[in-house]
Motif scaffolding. Structure first.
Motif, PDB file in Angstrom:
ATOM      1  N   LEU A 245     -10.750 -15.955  -8.478  1.00 44.64           N
ATOM      2  CA  LEU A 245     -11.377 -14.675  -8.841  1.00 44.64           C
ATOM      3  C   LEU A 245     -11.586 -14.582 -10.351  1.00 44.64           C
ATOM      4  N   TYR A 246     -10.639 -15.143 -11.077  1.00 45.00           N
ATOM      5  CA  TYR A 246     -10.745 -15.081 -12.532  1.00 45.00           C
ATOM      6  C   TYR A 246     -11.921 -15.912 -13.014  1.00 45.00           C
ATOM      7  N   HIS A 247     -12.035 -17.110 -12.489  1.00 42.44           N
ATOM      8  CA  HIS A 247     -13.090 -18.000 -12.989  1.00 42.44           C
ATOM      9  C   HIS A 247     -14.459 -17.603 -12.470  1.00 42.44           C
ATOM     10  N   LYS A 248     -14.502 -17.117 -11.244  1.00 43.96           N
ATOM     11  CA  LYS A 248     -15.800 -16.764 -10.668  1.00 43.96           C
ATOM     12  C   LYS A 248     -16.303 -15.405 -11.140  1.00 43.96           C
ATOM     13  N   HIS A 249     -15.373 -14.419 -11.200  1.00 47.40           N
ATOM     14  CA  HIS A 249     -15.825 -13.042 -11.422  1.00 47.40           C
ATOM     15  C   HIS A 249     -15.276 -12.432 -12.705  1.00 47.40           C
ATOM     16  N   ARG A 250     -14.487 -13.186 -13.462  1.00 47.66           N
ATOM     17  CA  ARG A 250     -13.903 -12.648 -14.702  1.00 47.66           C
ATOM     18  C   ARG A 250     -13.148 -11.346 -14.430  1.00 47.66           C
ATOM     19  N   ILE A 251     -12.320 -11.347 -13.391  1.00 46.17           N
ATOM     20  CA  ILE A 251     -11.563 -10.120 -13.134  1.00 46.17           C
ATOM     21  C   ILE A 251     -10.749  -9.738 -14.370  1.00 46.17           C
ATOM     22  N   LYS A 252     -10.624  -8.443 -14.579  1.00 49.05           N
ATOM     23  CA  LYS A 252      -9.994  -7.913 -15.782  1.00 49.05           C
ATOM     24  C   LYS A 252      -8.620  -7.322 -15.511  1.00 49.05           C
ATOM     25  N   MET A 253      -8.288  -7.118 -14.242  1.00 46.00           N
ATOM     26  CA  MET A 253      -7.014  -6.471 -13.933  1.00 46.00           C
ATOM     27  C   MET A 253      -6.690  -6.713 -12.464  1.00 46.00           C
ATOM     28  N   ILE A 254      -5.385  -6.717 -12.140  1.00 44.81           N
ATOM     29  CA  ILE A 254      -4.957  -6.922 -10.756  1.00 44.81           C
ATOM     30  C   ILE A 254      -4.148  -5.702 -10.335  1.00 44.81           C
ATOM     31  N   PHE A 255      -4.531  -5.080  -9.230  1.00 43.49           N
ATOM     32  CA  PHE A 255      -3.787  -3.923  -8.707  1.00 43.49           C
ATOM     33  C   PHE A 255      -2.943  -4.370  -7.525  1.00 43.49           C
ATOM     34  N   LEU A 256      -1.629  -4.198  -7.637  1.00 41.04           N
ATOM     35  CA  LEU A 256      -0.742  -4.629  -6.563  1.00 41.04           C
ATOM     36  C   LEU A 256       0.260  -3.543  -6.201  1.00 41.04           C
ATOM     37  N   ASN A 257       0.670  -3.587  -4.944  1.00 48.01           N
ATOM     38  CA  ASN A 257       1.678  -2.678  -4.428  1.00 48.01           C
ATOM     39  C   ASN A 257       2.701  -3.605  -3.764  1.00 48.01           C
ATOM     40  N   PRO A 258       3.542  -4.260  -4.583  1.00 50.83           N
ATOM     41  CA  PRO A 258       4.291  -5.412  -4.068  1.00 50.83           C
ATOM     42  C   PRO A 258       5.455  -5.078  -3.141  1.00 50.83           C
ATOM     43  N   ASN A 259       5.900  -3.827  -3.126  1.00 47.47           N
ATOM     44  CA  ASN A 259       7.064  -3.482  -2.316  1.00 47.47           C
ATOM     45  C   ASN A 259       6.692  -2.590  -1.148  1.00 47.47           C
ATOM     46  N   PHE A 260       6.774  -3.152   0.092  1.00 43.35           N
ATOM     47  CA  PHE A 260       6.455  -2.392   1.302  1.00 43.35           C
ATOM     48  C   PHE A 260       5.052  -1.820   1.171  1.00 43.35           C
ATOM     49  N   GLN A 261       4.140  -2.733   1.026  1.00 36.61           N
ATOM     50  CA  GLN A 261       2.757  -2.415   0.698  1.00 36.61           C
ATOM     51  C   GLN A 261       2.124  -1.429   1.677  1.00 36.61           C
ATOM     52  N   ASN A 262       1.332  -0.543   1.146  1.00 40.42           N
ATOM     53  CA  ASN A 262       0.504   0.359   1.942  1.00 40.42           C
ATOM     54  C   ASN A 262      -0.848  -0.320   2.106  1.00 40.42           C
ATOM     55  N   PRO A 407       8.164  -3.931   9.079  1.00 38.79           N
ATOM     56  CA  PRO A 407       8.464  -3.532   7.698  1.00 38.79           C
ATOM     57  C   PRO A 407       9.953  -3.277   7.467  1.00 38.79           C
ATOM     58  N   GLU A 408      10.441  -3.684   6.311  1.00 38.45           N
ATOM     59  CA  GLU A 408      11.850  -3.461   5.960  1.00 38.45           C
ATOM     60  C   GLU A 408      12.015  -2.314   4.961  1.00 38.45           C
ATOM     61  N   GLY A 409      10.950  -1.544   4.799  1.00 40.54           N
ATOM     62  CA  GLY A 409      10.994  -0.374   3.916  1.00 40.54           C
ATOM     63  C   GLY A 409       9.653   0.326   4.013  1.00 40.54           C
ATOM     64  N   GLY A 410       9.547   1.471   3.359  1.00 41.62           N
ATOM     65  CA  GLY A 410       8.282   2.199   3.358  1.00 41.62           C
ATOM     66  C   GLY A 410       8.098   3.067   4.580  1.00 41.62           C
ATOM     67  N   LEU A 411       6.874   3.545   4.772  1.00 37.46           N
ATOM     68  CA  LEU A 411       6.578   4.578   5.758  1.00 37.46           C
ATOM     69  C   LEU A 411       5.640   4.103   6.860  1.00 37.46           C
ATOM     70  N   HIS A 412       5.111   2.865   6.714  1.00 36.28           N
ATOM     71  CA  HIS A 412       3.950   2.491   7.508  1.00 36.28           C
ATOM     72  C   HIS A 412       4.177   1.301   8.436  1.00 36.28           C
ATOM     73  N   LEU A 413       3.522   1.365   9.600  1.00 36.19           N
ATOM     74  CA  LEU A 413       3.505   0.226  10.509  1.00 36.19           C
ATOM     75  C   LEU A 413       2.051  -0.211  10.689  1.00 36.19           C
ATOM     76  N   TRP A 414       1.803  -1.489  10.392  1.00 36.39           N
ATOM     77  CA  TRP A 414       0.427  -2.005  10.413  1.00 36.39           C
ATOM     78  C   TRP A 414       0.241  -2.822  11.691  1.00 36.39           C
ATOM     79  N   CYS A 415      -0.734  -2.439  12.488  1.00 37.24           N
ATOM     80  CA  CYS A 415      -0.888  -3.043  13.807  1.00 37.24           C
ATOM     81  C   CYS A 415      -2.268  -3.641  13.997  1.00 37.24           C
TER      82      CYS A 415
END
Ligand SMILES: Cc1ncc(COP(=O)(O)O)c(C=O)c1O
Ligand SMILES: Cc1ncc(COP(=O)(O)O)c(C=O)c1O
Lengths: 478, 478
Positions: A245-262, A407-415
């Protein structure tokens, strides 16, 4: 709506007609706009439908309203055709600016919940009343507060709250920072808004998780950002995907939700965290670590934050009071280099002059109180219980038809639903049966994915809610 | 700043050096950035200057810092030249986006007030602690509150507050509206932000008063609007000026503060109100009526709002809790056609998920309480007293050298200095003597205008504050 005067000599239908006529004259309902249906207005005003029928027919006879079969009742264009040059063209103004409305599914869900408060809610991304420390917050609010000046406050946020967060972040998130590097925001939402509006420019490319909460936010598109995907598996994103993504699109920032992702509940693995920080450092790329859920870790041991291992200073850290206590308090925080904090608090000053100090006092008191740790313990075990109930109900109701991530934390179950289904149809069938969930497409996934927010549903409603979902699913498969 | 551990075996200078090194490593002070002066850091940490001198010299000897005479102490570029590729270029990010920083004079004033809390403040546009109903708000906050769910609320605002405002607006501002046409905002500031961001597009022309509070808001420029002036005299703007702006520049909206205008204190005359509404209706032009001060009318009889006479539906009405009670609560409101309210609350949802419910509860309780009217009475008579004290002091201290407009409400006195003076020099001379005011150029006026906010200064400081101002003025005239 407005109030009717039931003691007045003026009949109710006449009160309604006069009030409507005034609203139309004031431009609140412009020429051509559709009025609520007779039934809906009657419900809202708490009157008989026949009363509204009478009011509408009175206005029709005056030429103020017109009805056509199938298209409802509208403000007459012919009658009010004389006024458009007087009333600003509000519709045109409402289309100005660059803000997109919320995704249609989310509006539909909100609408369904408003119309029927008995709807079983697996959609709202927040804690059920039974999980929120309402008694404790209430006790804090009712304490004898010191009388203090309530003037415009430091735009960075109330200082005692920032001091409290310095300790909180050190103790629970391994982050060593100073009050001067913390910005208090109206929840993580405002942190994300400030970052996308103030640190990026339209046309900039950014990477977000796939699926991701961010896809549900028109905010990213409103800011004119180009979004690129980092697929999430059970262990989170694959850091090496960033190179492309960096080389192809020159992304400027990465948004992550690393713990018990929504929405997936994924927890980024320790190896990937290390690799991610290495790559971000190598490329000089900032990471936004959106971390609302980590304190809910069911085993009582939240993974350390990315920020705590951030030797290169790549990470902007975002936290929130919402998912660990109460979203209605609207208190969030960001940890960033001082230059960024200054910039964002300057911009924020223009938007709203900062956050009200009152909820900041309440949040600070709560985090410092003897209520905090027992609440977090309770929250963890109750969330785990709700997850278990949800999974048990799915196993019982839909054996073999649906898969989920554990999930081992958070509020959500992804099915993922095994047979092919149409998101929109499924949602409508569920609403008919009195339950709501969020379709996966809101998070950028293909049809056939479902997010159940067991953290939002009441414990005793979980089996019934899933059973309604199963019935709805079966009804559209047939 | 951070905390030092005075019980630790590690010497203070070493603690400071280690902490700084860590902040530099974390990217909080990037390569090339300037550190606080030794004196300033010593003040902030509450240590001897010599301790900081030692810490800096330690870091210099490690090649981490470098000092050059006259340009302060910087993070070494050579040493950290190896890392720039690791740490995101935060300075570049901080320049992104389209938000301009606050005007330099306002930042200078804020800085002066932060450094010296004993500064006599005629600058802050808000109520002094002695005018704010602090005891009453405190009593309300300390009441036994009903335990209620604190989840994401209606993005239009807390319903009981909107219901309260329906009565408040009817009774005190002659506005007949419904809760569905009210949007609660984080003060008038957020109403203005939403309007400029969501209803207008970059390049649009708008008319604002001259001088005007709006000139002090980089918000208007950040939104890319072109600003055109409507000069204000003792009776407000001249409505007929609108024709020219409309035909020449196609202005799309008019921003007015018709009651006790900030900064001039002018009250738009009844004839001009009528003419204004006529012209707006004729041209189909929306007017934003920013009305924070009307309740302070010293004679107890606020002029009716523009909105109350708005037969064509031209007016968006903005009100606020800030200038009649407490600005730190951050509660404001807007009355608009329902389509506009919906649009703005959708956009607002993306920015911050709405306002915290707690301050909205407090504001609603206060407006409904037996405290409200006595407070407003007291506020009016105290503000009038402060105005009289300020004028008396000016007559005594600067006879014949300064003219002012006589305000019958609001917080501000707008003055013109007879001899030619330079705004910036005058402000610096005043800061040296321990008082601040706002130079007129912040509001778009030429040098030589001054806004004294007597509503902000403490009553007993007014004579001394004006005497310091007079001394400062004389010093720069000599
Ligand atoms: C990942 C994530 N980030 C941010 C938010 C925003 O929450 P708040 O503004 O209440 O902190 C949410 C809410 O659902 C979320 O799930
Ligand atoms: C004319 C005017 N409008 C709006 C504001 C913003 O005030 P708030 O956001 O506190 O309501 C001010 C504050 O000084 C003002 O003077």
């Amino acid at each position: 709506m407005w109030e009717l005067d039931r003691t007045s000599a003026k009949p109710l239908y006449k009160q309604i007609a006069d009030e409507l006529e005034q609203k139309i004259a004031y431009g609140e309902f412009p020429a051509g706009s559709v009025l609520p249906s007779e039934r809906k207005l009657a419900d809202q005003l708490g009157v008989n439908r026949s009363t509204v029928v009478l009011a509408y027919s009175e206005l029709r006879s005056l030429g103020i309203l017109e009805s056509r079969p199938g298209s409802g009742t509208r403000v007459s264009v012919t009658k009010w055709g004389v006024t458009p040059k007087h009333t600003p063209n509000w519709h045109r103004y409402a289309e100005g600016g660059s803000f997109l409305p919320s995704p249609p599914f989310l509006r539909r869900i909100r609408e369904a919940l408003e119309l029927d408060p008995s709807m079983i809610d697996f959609a709202g991304g927040e804690l059920a009343a039974e999980l929120s420390p309402l008694e404790e917050l209430h006790a804090i609010m009712s304490e004898k507060w010191p009388v203090m000046y309530l003037g415009y406050d430091n735009p960075q946020g109330y200082e005692p709250l920032r001091d409290t967060l310095v300790s909180f972040l050190r103790e629970y998130r391994g982050i060593h920072t100073a009050a001067s590097s913390i910005l208090i925001t109206s929840g993580s939402q405002q942190s994300l808004y400030l970052i996308t509006q103030c640190l990026l420019s339209p046309g900039d490319a950014v990477a977000i998780e796939d699926p991701s909460y961010c896809y549900s936010l028109p905010m990213f598109q409103s800011a004119g950002l180009r979004l690129f995907r980092l697929p999430v598996d059970e262990q989170g994103i694959h850091p090496d995907d960033i190179y492309e993504l960096y080389h192809k699109h020159r992304i400027k920032m990465i948004f992550l939700n690393p713990n018990f992702q929504n929405p997936t509940g994924a927890l980024l693995s320790p190896e990937r965290r290390e690799r991610l920080l290495h790559i971000a450092g190598e490329l000089g790329l900032p990471i936004v670590e959106d971390d609302p859920f980590s304190m809910t870790a069911y085993d009582g041991k939240p993974a350390p934050s990315l920020k705590s291992a951030d030797r290169a200073g790549s990470v902007l850290y975002i936290g929130s009071f919402s998912k660990m206590a109460a979203s209605g308090l609207r208190v969030g925080w960001m940890v960033a280099p001082h230059s960024i904090v200054k910039r964002l608090s300057d911009a924020r000053q223009q938007m709203d002059f900062g956050l009200s100090v009152v909820p900041q006092q309440v949040a600070a008191q709560f985090l410092n109180s003897r209520y905090f740790l027992p609440h977090i313990d309770r929250l963890r075990s109750r969330l785990r219980h709700k997850r278990n109930l949800t999974i048990a109900a799915l196993e019982r109701e839909l054996p073999g038809m649906i898969r989920w991530r554990h999930p081992e934390g958070g509020l959500h179950l992804w099915c993922t639903i095994a047979p092919e289904v149409n998101d929109g149809k499924l949602l409508e069938a569920c609403i008919q049966r009195g339950m709501v969930f969020v379709p996966g497409s809101v998070y950028g996934s293909a049809s056939g994915h479902v997010r159940f927010t067991y953290g939002r549903a009441n414990t005793e409603d979980i089996p019934e809610g899933i059973s309604r979902f199963a019935a709805a699913l079966r009804s559209i498969l047939n």
